[in-house]
Design an enzyme around this catalytic site. Structure first.
Site, PDB file in Angstrom:
ATOM      1  N   CYS A   1     -27.400   4.346 -12.372  1.00  0.00           N
ATOM      2  CA  CYS A   1     -26.019   4.361 -11.921  1.00  0.00           C
ATOM      3  C   CYS A   1     -25.973   5.097 -10.580  1.00  0.00           C
ATOM      4  O   CYS A   1     -26.371   6.264 -10.498  1.00  0.00           O
ATOM      5  CB  CYS A   1     -25.175   5.098 -12.957  1.00  0.00           C
ATOM      6  SG  CYS A   1     -23.468   5.342 -12.451  1.00  0.00           S
TER       7      CYS A   1
ATOM      8  N   CYS B   1     -23.789  -0.744  -6.531  1.00  0.00           N
ATOM      9  CA  CYS B   1     -23.379  -0.340  -7.888  1.00  0.00           C
ATOM     10  C   CYS B   1     -24.168  -1.239  -8.823  1.00  0.00           C
ATOM     11  O   CYS B   1     -24.282  -2.452  -8.569  1.00  0.00           O
ATOM     12  CB  CYS B   1     -21.880  -0.546  -8.075  1.00  0.00           C
ATOM     13  SG  CYS B   1     -21.323  -0.515  -9.805  1.00  0.00           S
TER      14      CYS B   1
HETATM   15  N1  DGL Z   1     -22.744   1.143 -12.456  1.00  0.00           N
HETATM   16  C1  DGL Z   1     -22.286   2.312 -11.838  1.00  0.00           C
HETATM   17  C2  DGL Z   1     -22.852   2.536 -10.445  1.00  0.00           C
HETATM   18  O1  DGL Z   1     -23.935   2.071 -10.154  1.00  0.00           O
HETATM   19  C3  DGL Z   1     -20.840   2.720 -11.917  1.00  0.00           C
HETATM   20  C4  DGL Z   1     -19.819   1.780 -12.416  1.00  0.00           C
HETATM   21  C5  DGL Z   1     -18.541   2.474 -12.824  1.00  0.00           C
HETATM   22  O2  DGL Z   1     -18.491   2.928 -13.962  1.00  0.00           O
HETATM   23  O3  DGL Z   1     -17.647   2.588 -11.982  1.00  0.00           O
HETATM   24  O4  DGL Z   1     -22.279   3.215  -9.628  1.00  0.00           O
END
Ligand code: DGL
Length: 274
Positions: free
Chosen positions: A82, A196
């Site tokens: 993440c 993301c």
């Molecule tokens: N998948 C996450 C990232 O790479 C965050 C997504 C979220 O919960 O806003 O930042």
């Protein structure tokens, strides 16, 4: 350290976590790079989305998850799949777990620089990632070499998580047009960073909107290679690795996504108290 409930087939797993299903895009690359390793994947959907929350939330969640994965599964390494959590909390986790190898993910600005001909690069990421000191430092180190057009994509990870295709397409179209003109001529954006881990799951919508000439870059494969480099021991190459799936929220979302994107059919365990 290791839970007595841990089965031999799940010995010494690598922990992987995200706010939800997005980190599966990293897990997919990890399994391709390290097919004999066991993994335990935690989707923190009960506390998602992360992208529009403050650092305190991210640090608390990252701490609780790392504690749980260490105590219950005896993880031998942790992958923060993440961008938002990495930006806010990787320094805290590294300080608090000095003997646990930890790999984070950050938007693929360096690979984008290597790829772009027009030197104009779009960056889609959460508000949390783009506003972080870690991202600003990365951007400042590179922005003399290209124009980076950074676009916070509020709501996009959530729409992907909810499998809401109409909203996902509408948000992709909106954010792409906010970034500007895409193409391969001078002054146009020829490379788009998916900053993301949820966004690779909107790749087909983005490609339909942008056409085949625009490169879409994420960091799943570099993170998987980095994970291999930092592992102190590799699993013996005698059997395929096993994946344990956990969710602090709705298990069926993770189950469907894991089946659809990774062909994983195992059950998802609910861990609401973490
Ligand atoms: N998948 C996450 C990232 O790479 C965050 C997504 C979220 O919960 O806003 O930042």
């Amino acid at each position: 350290m290791t839970s007595s409930a841990q089965s031999p087939q799940c010995a010494d797993p690598i922990g992987v976590f995200d706010s939800g299903v997005g980190g599966l895009s990293v897990l997919r690359a990890l399994r391709a790079e390290l097919p004999h390793e066991n993994f335990v994947y935690l989707a923190d959907s009960g506390h998602a989305p992360y992208g529009e929350r403050d650092d305190t939330h991210m640090i608390e969640r990252s701490r609780a998850i790392t504690r749980h994965l260490s105590a219950q599964y005896g993880i031998k390494a942790l992958v923060m799949a993440c961008n938002t959590a990495t930006a806010a909390a990787i320094h805290v986790l590294r300080q608090e777990h000095p003997s646990l190898p930890i790999v984070g993910v950050e938007p693929a600005l360096k690979p984008a620089l290597a790829h772009s001909q027009t030197r104009r690069i779009g960056v889609m990421a959460t508000r949390g990632t783009l506003g972080s000191a870690k991202f600003r430092t990365l951007l400042e180190s590179l922005n003399s070499q290209a124009d980076f057009v950074c676009q916070p994509c509020d709501g996009l990870a959530d729409a992907i998580e909810r499998e809401d295709a109409n909203k996902t397409i509408a948000l992709c179209a909106h954010y792409i047009s906010a970034i500007g003109q895409f193409g391969t001529k001078n002054g146009q954006v020829d490379t788009l960073v998916l900053g993301c881990t949820h966004y690779p799951f909107a790749r087909q919508h983005l490609l339909a909107l942008l056409g085949p000439d625009i490169a879409l870059l994420d960091n799943g494969e570099p993170v998987a290679r980095q994970t291999r480099r930092i592992l102190r021991t590799l699993a013996p190459p005698d059997a395929p690795g096993h994946c344990t799936l956990l969710s602090t929220g709705d298990c069926s979302t993770l189950q469907r996504a894991a089946r659809h994107w990774l062909g994983l059919d195992g059950p998802v365990e609910s861990i609401r108290g973490v």
